[in-house]
Design a protein around this motif. Structure first.
Motif: not given
Length: 418
Positions: A88, A152, A155, A157-158, A165, A245
């Motif tokens: 991050r 990702a 899930s 996330n991106v 990505h 998930s």
């Protein structure tokens, strides 16, 4: 080949295993890492070091880190935990990997390993950064456990083609280009990765193996003990081991169980997960009475004891490149525990094995809960529990035991020894 004990190709060699994904909590990653270390030990490697690049938040959990360190030492390696910069921060994941490469470089200079194993894309890309200014003759091995850029997306996330990505895709490409050997979980993964690299790496297929090994007598005792503990000796038990998930389709699992119960009220659901709160919420959202479901959290060492109680196990996935290339840890564990598997054909390597080996039910990826329930009921009604268990155990022995890893890594170490 009966045993890896006859191998000595690793004598005189040292290995460094690099991880850049958390290994402090138990997960499929820690299972695969354990298999790698044990297989290298069976091949006679003189010294195995593990460079575990961990987030500061996990390193702060000193008790958990101490326990994982002790477990790694017990299976034959020397762990070295080092901080991993947060993705991050400025520069995102690419900066995290580049800075991790400095730690990898220092470690390789200090240890001079003969073989370096990177067990995820971030770790392999960090190694690639380190190699830019290293003069190391070590053999370079990338263990491609899955397509992380696609995981990702699955899930949530991106977003595809978003900057985060694209960074992941670039990291995977760098990891693939770095390797002399790529150990892939399926032939589909080898095909995917081979199309994305221009080097002459040797590709080896190795599914995720079970690090559980339990004899038949113990398995029978475990099954009886768990079913008695739950008060479900006369019931049929649907089993799930793993996370909650969305890409693991817990909602579809709960709906399917509800359909099973409506058809046959002897069915019960046993869930072993590290995310018990989420599992309980999902079960409640589908109005499954608490008396019908047991949701428990156990250390990995007890999974065989818990799983042995099942009569059918869930492994439901959507059609996705991630699943096409994946080798779920739980599949091998289900078979070793003697439990047939209801598996989506979006995991084609293993759904085909269920079909050909009669060790479960191949489910169409777009099937609804009632259709899946009907397939499960037909399988359970048409096969004896003892017979199915025996077939599952034999399939585990033939395809998912440690000897297969020993044979794979033997090819790598023979080249390193030369």
């Amino acid at each position: 080949m009966a045993s890896g004990e006859d191998f000595t190709v690793g004598e005189g060699l040292t290995a460094l295993v690099v991880t850049a994904t958390t290994i402090v909590p138990e997960s499929g990653t820690t299972t695969r890492l354990g298999v790698t270390i044990r297989a290298l030990g069976l091949l006679g490697i003189d010294r195995i070091d593990v460079l575990a690049l961990e987030s500061l938040s996990h390193l702060a959990r000193r008790g958990h880190v101490k326990r994982r360190r002790e477990q790694l030492v017990e299976i034959g390696c020397t762990p070295r935990f080092r901080p991993l910069m947060s993705q991050r921060g400025p520069g995102g994941r690419a900066a995290m990997v580049r800075i991790a490469g400095r730690t990898v470089k220092k470690t390789i200079k200090k240890l001079s390993p003969d073989v370096v194993f990177a067990v995820n894309a971030d770790a392999a890309a960090a190694c690639a950064h380190a190699w830019q200014s290293l003069n190391s003759p070590a053999q370079k091995v990338f263990e491609l456990h899955g397509v992380e850029s696609e995981e990702a997306i699955a899930s949530g996330n991106v977003q595809r083609d978003a900057p985060a990505h694209r960074q992941r895709v670039e990291i995977e490409s760098r990891a693939l280009e770095w390797a002399d050997f790529v150990v892939a979980p399926t032939a589909h993964a080898s095909s995917w990765g081979g199309d994305r690299t221009s080097n002459d790496a040797q590709w080896l297929d190795l599914p995720t193996l079970s690090d559980i090994a339990i004899d038949d007598d113990q398995l029978r005792r475990d099954r009886q003990f768990t079913r008695t503990r739950l008060g479900w000796n006369k019931n049929r038990i649907a089993l799930y081991v793993g996370g909650m998930s969305p890409w693991q389709q817990p909602d579809l699992m709960m709906k399917t169980f509800s359909s099973l119960y409506k058809t046959d009220d002897s069915w019960r659901l046993l869930v072993a997960t590290q995310d018990a709160d989420s599992a309980a919420r999902i079960a409640a959202s589908h109005a499954i009475p608490e008396a019908l479901v047991a949701i428990e959290t156990h250390p990995h060492a007890k999974i065989a004891e818990i799983a042995s109680a099942g009569d059918i196990a869930f492994l439901l996935r959507k059609p996705h490149l991630m699943n096409l290339c994946a080798s779920p840890t739980k599949f091998a564990e289900y078979l070793e525990a003697g439990v047939p598997v209801a598996i989506s054909n979006s995991l084609p390597t293993f759904s085909a094995l269920c079909r050909s080996g009669r060790v479960g039910v191949e489910i169409q990826a777009n099937a609804g809960p009632q259709e899946i329930a009907n397939e499960i009921a037909s399988f359970v009604d048409g096969n004896s529990r003892a017979g199915s268990s025996q077939l599952c155990r034999q399939e585990s022995k033939d395809k998912f035991r440690m000897d297969r890893a020993v044979e794979t890594y033997n090819q790598i170490l023979e080249r390193a020894a030369r």
